[in-house]
Design an enzyme around this catalytic site. Structure first.
Site, PDB file in Angstrom:
ATOM      1  CB  SER A  13      -0.897  -0.009   1.233  1.00 59.21           C
ATOM      2  OG  SER A  13      -0.115   0.121   2.389  1.00 59.21           O
ATOM      3  CB  THR A 188      11.518  -7.105 -11.790  1.00 59.47           C
ATOM      4  OG1 THR A 188      12.155  -8.363 -12.011  1.00 59.47           O
ATOM      5  CG2 THR A 188      12.356  -5.992 -12.386  1.00 59.47           C
ATOM      6  CD  GLN A 192       9.393 -11.345 -12.663  1.00 61.06           C
ATOM      7  OE1 GLN A 192       9.191 -12.545 -12.851  1.00 61.06           O
ATOM      8  NE2 GLN A 192      10.602 -10.836 -12.582  1.00 61.06           N
ATOM      9  N   GLY A 359     -10.048  19.186  14.567  1.00 61.95           N
ATOM     10  CA  GLY A 359      -9.763  18.079  15.466  1.00 61.95           C
ATOM     11  C   GLY A 359     -10.956  17.765  16.349  1.00 61.95           C
ATOM     12  CB  CYS A 386     -12.931  23.103  11.951  1.00 60.30           C
ATOM     13  SG  CYS A 386     -14.518  22.336  12.294  1.00 60.30           S
ATOM     14  CD  GLU A 410     -15.347  18.022  20.468  1.00 54.61           C
ATOM     15  OE1 GLU A 410     -15.529  19.107  19.877  1.00 54.61           O
ATOM     16  OE2 GLU A 410     -14.656  17.101  20.006  1.00 54.61           O
ATOM     17  NE  ARG A 470     -20.701  14.221  16.035  1.00 52.70           N
ATOM     18  CZ  ARG A 470     -21.436  13.523  15.171  1.00 52.70           C
ATOM     19  NH1 ARG A 470     -22.651  13.908  14.855  1.00 52.70           N
ATOM     20  NH2 ARG A 470     -20.933  12.425  14.620  1.00 52.70           N
ATOM     21  CG  HIS A 517     -12.767  21.686   7.447  1.00 48.96           C
ATOM     22  ND1 HIS A 517     -11.682  21.379   8.239  1.00 48.96           N
ATOM     23  CD2 HIS A 517     -13.863  21.353   8.165  1.00 48.96           C
ATOM     24  CE1 HIS A 517     -12.105  20.866   9.378  1.00 48.96           C
ATOM     25  NE2 HIS A 517     -13.426  20.834   9.365  1.00 48.96           N
ATOM     26  CD  GLU A 519      -9.119  22.140   5.888  1.00 50.48           C
ATOM     27  OE1 GLU A 519      -9.381  23.364   5.969  1.00 50.48           O
ATOM     28  OE2 GLU A 519      -9.363  21.326   6.806  1.00 50.48           O
TER      29      GLU A 519
HETATM   30  N1  GLN Z   1     -14.673  18.883  17.354  1.00 50.56           N
HETATM   31  C1  GLN Z   1     -15.248  20.063  16.794  1.00 50.56           C
HETATM   32  C2  GLN Z   1     -16.709  19.874  16.432  1.00 50.56           C
HETATM   33  O1  GLN Z   1     -17.173  18.781  16.313  1.00 50.56           O
HETATM   34  C3  GLN Z   1     -14.459  20.538  15.596  1.00 50.56           C
HETATM   35  C4  GLN Z   1     -14.531  19.614  14.428  1.00 50.56           C
HETATM   36  C5  GLN Z   1     -13.453  19.862  13.419  1.00 50.56           C
HETATM   37  O2  GLN Z   1     -12.445  20.506  13.686  1.00 50.56           O
HETATM   38  N2  GLN Z   1     -13.606  19.317  12.231  1.00 50.56           N
HETATM   39  O3  GLN Z   1     -17.421  20.830  16.248  1.00 50.56           O
END
Ligand code: GLN
Length: 542
Positions: A13, A188, A192, A359, A386, A410, A470, A517, A519
C-alpha cells in the site's frame, strides 16, 4: 463515449495510486477530454468519517457532504473539478445497497450472491458517477493491494467491464520495485508476483507504472514486459519526486497520455499541460522560505511521523506559499508539548505563521490554546480551521474577556461558560448514537461583513465553504466578545451560525478563525484566499 481506466496497486500500500490516478486524469483532461475519477475503498466502513485519521489519513469532505478518503481530495486538486458522493464507494456502501435491494424484493426471487451481484452493483455505481459528471473518461482507483481478499470483487467488476467492451476498458497497475540497500539492484520479482495475482483473477495489466526510488532501466523494463505480458513501451518509469505536481509532467516525458489514448482508441485533441507546466515552474523557482507551523495532534504512528491526516491543509499552505513566490517549510508541532513544557510555547516566535487545524476530543487542546494565545499576543499571523476557530474563541473568552473557565461542551459539558456548544439537532443524534455521516457536513453559504479582513481577501460578499463539525459558537457570548474587540466577520445567512471570527487589522496583522474547512477548496492553480492571505501577511510582517 465512455472509456474506463482502472488503477490498481501491487506489492504494497502507499505506492501512490491516488496521485497516479489523479495525474493520469490531469493529462487526459489537458488533452481535451472530460474526465472524472472514482475511488473504491474495500473496507466495510460505509465512509471514512468513522475512522481514526492517524490510521486512515484525512477525512476529505465533498461539496455534497460525503466523508471520503483523502484520494478524493487528490482528484479534486489535480482535476480542479467537483467530485461528489457518487464517486466514492466502500464495501460497506456496496453491500448495504445490495442487501437493501434484496430486502425490497428487487432481485425477483433470485439467489443473491457475492458474484455477480456485488460486481454488478459496483459497475452500476461507476456508470452513475460517469453519467453525473458527464465524463468521457472515468478513472477508477481500487484501494488496497492486488492479492488481498478485500478487493477481489472490484477486480471482478473490472474483468466483466473489459470482457464486454475490450476497447473501452484498460488497467494500469501501479507497483513498487524495491532496491534493497545490501543488494544494490532494483528487484522486479515482487511486481511479477503482483501481476500474476492480477492475472489469476482474469485481469490483464495494460500498463505497469514502476514506482521506485530510481527510474527503471532498460533491462528491467524488458524483463517486466516479457514476464508480465505488457508491451515494453507500456512499462512506465515512476521514480520518487520532491513534489507530486511534477508527476503529470514526468509521465508525459514517456508519452504516457498518448499511449493510454491509443489503447482506448482515442487521439489527443489539444496540446497538453500548458498551465500546469507554468505552475510547476513557479514551484521550482520559489527559493526564499516561509516557515509555517501546524499545531496539531494526529501526527504520530508508533515511531513514525505521518502528516497524512492534514494533507489538504498542507497542500493549501504550499499553494499559498508558491503563489506568493515563497518556498514553504512546513513543520508539525505536537500540541501535547506545550502542556508538558509550557515555556516551550515561546519557540513559536520562530515561525512566520501558524495554523491550528480541525480536530476532535480533549488531547492536546490546552496546548493548542496556549499556542493561539501566543500567536494573538505576539502578532504572529494565525489561521484557525474548525476546531482551530473554536479554540480561538475560547482563548479570547478566557484571556481577554476574563471568563476563566470558558470551554467547549465537547470537552467540559459542565462549564459555566459554554462559549462553544452543540448544535441542537446534533445533540439528538449523539444521544441516539447516530455518529456516521451525521455532522454538519458539506458546503453551506456564509455572508461576509463589509470592511472585514476576510471580505477583502475573498472579494465577494457571499461564499460557500465545506463543513464538518457538531459544535458551534454560542451566540449568547457574541455581545461580550464583540465589546472586547472580536469581529464576527462571517455568519450563516440566517445569522444563527458563526462561521468566521477575526481580530481588527489595526490590532493584529492576520488573526482569523473559520468554522469551515477552506483546505478542501484550495487548488494548485487557484490558491485559497484565506491561505494566500495568511502567507502574504506573514511575508509583509517579516
Ligand atoms: N470537534 C469540533 C466539532 O465537532 C471541531 C470539528 C473539526 O475541527 N472538524 O465541532
Amino acid at each position: 463515449m465512455s472509456k474506463y481506466i482502472f488503477v490498481v496497486g501491487g506489492v504494497m500500500s502507499g505506492v501512490g495510486k491516488g496521485i497516479a490516478a489523479a495525474s493520469i486524469g490531469k493529462i487526459l483532461q489537458s488533452k481535451g477530454f472530460k474526465v472524472t475519477a472514482v475511488k473504491i475503498d474495500p473496507y466495510l466502513n460505509v465512509d471514512a468519517g468513522t475512522m481514526n485519521p492517524v490510521e486512515h489519513g484525512e477525512v476529505f469532505v465533498t461539496a455534497d457532504g460525503d466523508e471520503t478518503d483523502q484520494d478524493i481530495g487528490n482528484y479534486e486538486r489535480f482535476l480542479d473539478t467537483e467530485i461528489l458522493r457518487d464517486n466514492y464507494m466502500t464495501s460497506g456502501r456496496v453491500y448495504q445497497s445490495v442487501i437493501n435491494r434484496e430486502r425490497n424484493l428487487e432481485y425477483g426471487g433470485k439467489c443473491v450472491e457475492a458474484v455477480p451481484h456485488i460486481p454488478y452493483e459496483v459497475i452500476d455505481r461507476i456508470k452513475r458517477a460517469e453519467e453525473k459528471a458527464d465524463a468521457e473518461i472515468t478513472i477508477i482507483e481500487i484501494g488496497g493491494t492486488v492479492g488481498e481478499f478485500q478487493n477481489a470483487l472490484y477486480l471482478e467488476a473490472a474483468r466483466m467491464m473489459n470482457l464486454k467492451n475490450p476497447d473501452d476498458v484498460i488497467v494500469v497497475m501501479v507497483s513498487y520495485l524495491p532496491i534493497p540497500s545490501k543488494i544494490g539492484e532494483m528487484k522486479t520479482k515482487p511486481t511479477q508476483m503482483a501481476v500474476r495475482a492480477l492475472n489469476e483473477v482474469g485481469v490483464m495489466a495494460d500498463f505497469l507504472l514502476c514506482r521506485s526510488t530510481h527510474p527503471i532501466d532498460a533491462p528491467r523494463r524488458e524483463k517486466l514486459a516479457l514476464f508480465c505480458n505488457v508491451k515494453p513501451e507500456n512499462v512506465i518509469s515512476a521514480p520518487d519526486v520532491d513534489s507530486v505536481y511534477d508527476i503529470p509532467i514526468n509521465f508525459e516525458k514517456e508519452n504516457f497520455g498518448d499511449k493510454i489514448l491509443a489503447e482506448l482508441k482515442l487521439e489527443s485533441r489539444q496540446k497538453d499541460l500548458v498551465e500546469w507546466r507554468a505552475f510547476v515552474d513557479k514551484v521550482n523557482s520559489a527559493v526564499e522560505p516561509v516557515k509555517i507551523g501546524i499545531v496539531g495532534k494526529y501526527f504520530e504512528s508508533g515511531d513514525f511521523i505521518l502528516p497524512d491526516a492534514y494533507i489538504s491543509v498542507i497542500e493549501s499552505l504550499k499553494y499559498a506559499a508558491w503563489h506568493n513566490g515563497r518556498k514553504p517549510t512546513i513543520e508539525w508541532i505536537n500540541s501535547d508539548l506545550y502542556e508538558k513544557e509550557p515555556e516551550k510555547v515561546a519557540e513559536l516566535k520562530n515561525y512566520n505563521c501558524l495554523v491550528v487545524p480541525g480536530g476532535f476530543g480533549s488531547r492536546g487542546i490546552e496546548g493548542k490554546i496556549s499556542a493561539i494565545k501566543f500567536a494573538r499576543e505576539n502578532k504572529i499571523p494565525y489561521l484557525g480551521l474548525c476546531y482551530g476557530m473554536q479554540l480561538a474563541t475560547i482563548e479570547f473568552a478566557r484571556h481577554v474577556c476574563g471568563l476563566n473557565d470558558a470551554h467547549t461542551t465537547e470537552i467540559n459539558p459542565h462549564t459555566m461558560n459554554p462559549v462553544i456548544h452543540i448544535i441542537p439537532e446534533q445533540a439528538e443524534k449523539m444521544a441516539n448514537k447516530q455518529y456516521g455521516n451525521t455532522m454538519r457536513l458539506g458546503a453551506y453559504p456564509c455572508l461576509l461583513k463589509e470592511g472585514s479582513l476576510v471580505r477583502g481577501l475573498y472579494q465577494q460578499a457571499e461564499i460557500f465553504e465545506r463543513h464538518r463539525h457538531r459544535y458551534e459558537f454560542n451566540l449568547a457570548y457574541r455581545n461580550k466578545m464583540e465589546e472586547a474587540g472580536l469581529v464576527f466577520s462571517g455568519m450563516s445567512p440566517d445569522g444563527e451560525l458563526t462561521e468566521i471570527i477575526e481580530l481588527p487589522q489595526d490590532q493584529h496583522p492576520f488573526f482569523v478563525g473559520v468554522q469551515f474547512h477552506p483546505e478542501f477548496l484550495s487548488r494548485p492553480l487557484r490558491p485559497h484566499p484565506l491561505f494566500f492571505g495568511l502567507v502574504k501577511a506573514s511575508i509583509s510582517r517579516a
